[in-house]
Motif scaffolding. Structure first.
Motif, short mmCIF file in Angstrom:
data_model
loop_
_atom_site.label_atom_id
_atom_site.label_comp_id
_atom_site.label_asym_id
_atom_site.label_seq_id
_atom_site.Cartn_x
_atom_site.Cartn_y
_atom_site.Cartn_z
N CYS A 297 0.83 -1.20 0.00
CA CYS A 297 0.00 0.00 0.00
C CYS A 297 0.87 1.25 0.00
N ALA A 298 0.39 2.28 -0.66
CA ALA A 298 1.15 3.52 -0.77
C ALA A 298 1.21 4.23 0.58
N GLY A 299 2.35 4.87 0.85
CA GLY A 299 2.52 5.64 2.07
C GLY A 299 2.93 4.77 3.24
N PRO A 300 3.30 5.38 4.35
CA PRO A 300 3.70 4.62 5.54
C PRO A 300 2.52 3.89 6.15
N VAL A 301 2.77 2.69 6.69
CA VAL A 301 1.74 1.90 7.36
C VAL A 301 2.32 1.37 8.67
N ALA A 302 1.74 1.80 9.79
CA ALA A 302 2.18 1.30 11.10
C ALA A 302 1.29 0.18 11.59
N ASP A 303 0.02 0.17 11.15
CA ASP A 303 -0.90 -0.86 11.63
C ASP A 303 -2.13 -0.88 10.74
N LEU A 304 -2.82 -2.01 10.76
CA LEU A 304 -4.13 -2.16 10.14
C LEU A 304 -5.10 -2.45 11.26
N LEU A 305 -6.11 -1.64 11.42
CA LEU A 305 -7.01 -1.82 12.55
C LEU A 305 -8.44 -1.56 12.15
N ALA A 306 -9.34 -1.89 13.07
CA ALA A 306 -10.76 -1.62 12.88
C ALA A 306 -11.29 -0.95 14.13
N GLU A 307 -12.21 -0.02 13.95
CA GLU A 307 -12.76 0.69 15.09
C GLU A 307 -14.28 0.67 15.04
#
Length: 424
Positions: A297-307
């Motif tokens: 995925c484009a750009g920085p990714v620190a986490d994948l989460l759901a809220e």
């Protein structure tokens, strides 16, 4: 098949195992460019070859489309990672459809549920017989502790849908054979191997279900022959049932979804609900998924989460690590397909909506993902990372992949990948 009568359901002792027509033989990747070994042959006596351990986990190793849609006399090997490559109209989706149909039949589904439009699966130029009957034939081989076991099924599509012939065999021995004897009755005559006081046992079976899946309810298992039949049937059914057809639909993945079972559906529209569950329950797999998302995925990714949103729904987001969060609705179609496929590869039967045989220990079963349009909308980096992940998870014994791609020139470099080329 041109005719679906009992006498013509299986005209020989086995369905042809070689491709014909427009389907070419598969190849293992990579190949030697010159067609010759890349290293010189040894001059001394051959070294002893260690005995190979047979993988006891049941798994499909070949699909046969003897007469199905555009395919005639075609066979397709199925490996740890299999890519069906060819242009639009070459029949890739038909191969996956046949695999899924066998899987659903192996799980006990009735014929009408599996084939809602059976006439569309009859080869276009197939001529009806004198009774105006037409149909199709599909089959597969499942390997495992019992060795290769073959299943071949003949289906009458017109004028009414029914199974008119089925054969389960192993080691050249026919273990189960069925045939339609009386078209006025909703049953086929079945004969299965007994090797007791009588060589076979005969009884009627319904013509709208796979006989192999019914054998454990009909065979007593008192003789060696009956136990052989049961073992072969179990291997075939277990190999077929753990299948997850997957075709992510980005248009259904952007909106918040209601919390539910936390099991991913084939279109991946409930991805946010699954992320909500797996992030809390599967920390190690989730960390691997985040690493893959960071790559694709484009750009920085620190986490994948759901809220949760307070109304019983959840939405998935990318945590950028700098206080910024990106909702999935802002991602492109390729990014969403990549994210969904990565989630599929890193999870398993407990997270995916599959009909896994619960009575079989986890160590004795695998999961096969059927991915139509596996490379659709993906850039070179995304598809390469997904393929690397599929190979890695396959080597760990977690998953097998059969994917349809328009071009396979990017997929070389791993012995675990089987590429099957189809021509339009």
């Amino acid at each position: 098949m041109a005719a679906s009568s009992a006498s013509s359901a299986f005209p020989s002792s086995s369905v042809p195992a070689s491709s014909a027509g427009s389907d070419r033989v598969s190849e293992q990747v990579p190949r030697a460019r010159s067609g010759r070994p890349d290293v010189p042959l040894p001059s001394g006596p051959p070294s002893p070859v260690p005995a190979l351990r047979r993988d006891p986990r049941p798994r499909v190793t070949e699909l046969r489309l003897s007469a199905f849609a555009r395919h005639r006399g075609a066979s397709f090997p199925v490996g740890q990672v299999t890519l069906l490559a060819g242009p639009s109209g070459s029949g890739k989706s038909a191969v996956l459809a046949a695999y899924e149909a066998l899987a659903r039949l192996g799980g006990g589904a009735v014929l009408a549920e599996v084939f809602p439009d059976p006439g569309a699966l009859v080869p276009e130029r197939a001529r009806p017989d004198a009774q105006r009957r037409r149909g199709f034939r599909i089959g597969c081989t499942a390997d495992g502790a019992e060795g290769p076991v073959r299943l071949d099924v003949a289906v009458q599509a017109e004028p009414e849908l029914r199974i008119v012939g089925e054969r389960l065999s192993a080691g050249g021995l026919v273990l189960l054979e069925t045939a339609l004897r009386d078209p006025s009755r909703p049953a086929v005559q079945a004969a299965w191997h007994t090797a007791g006081s009588a060589p076979v046992t005969r009884a009627p079976l319904p013509d709208d279900r796979l006989g192999t899946a019914l054998l454990p309810l009909r065979v007593a298992g008192k003789t060696d022959g009956q136990r052989q039949v049961l073992a072969a049937a179990e291997q075939m059914v277990v190999a077929l049932r753990s299948v997850f057809p997957c075709d992510p639909r980005p248009e259904n993945m952007r909106a918040p979804v209601r919390t539910g079972s936390g099991r991913l559906l084939r279109g991946c529209g409930n991805l946010a609900d699954v992320v909500w569950r797996t992030r809390a329950e599967c920390g190690r797999r989730h960390a691997q998924l985040v690493e893959a998302v960071r790559t694709g995925c484009a750009g920085p990714v620190a986490d994948l989460l759901a809220e949760p949103l307070g109304d019983g729904t959840v939405r998935a987001l990318l945590d950028r690590g700098d206080g910024c969060r990106t909702e999935l609705e802002r991602l492109g179609d390729g990014e969403l397909r990549y994210l969904a496929l990565a989630l599929v590869l890193f999870t398993g039967p407990g997270v995916l909506a599959v009909d896994a045989p619960g009575e079989v220990p986890d160590a004795m079963r695998g999961l096969t993902v059927l991915a139509d349009g596996f490379d659709r909308g993906l850039d070179p980096g995304q598809r390469a990372e997904l393929l690397r992940t599929a190979v890695l998870m396959g080597e760990r014994g977690h998953i097998r992949l059969v994917g349809a791609v328009s071009d396979s020139s990017w997929a070389g470099g791993a012995e675990a990948i089987t590429v099957v080329h189809l021509d339009a």
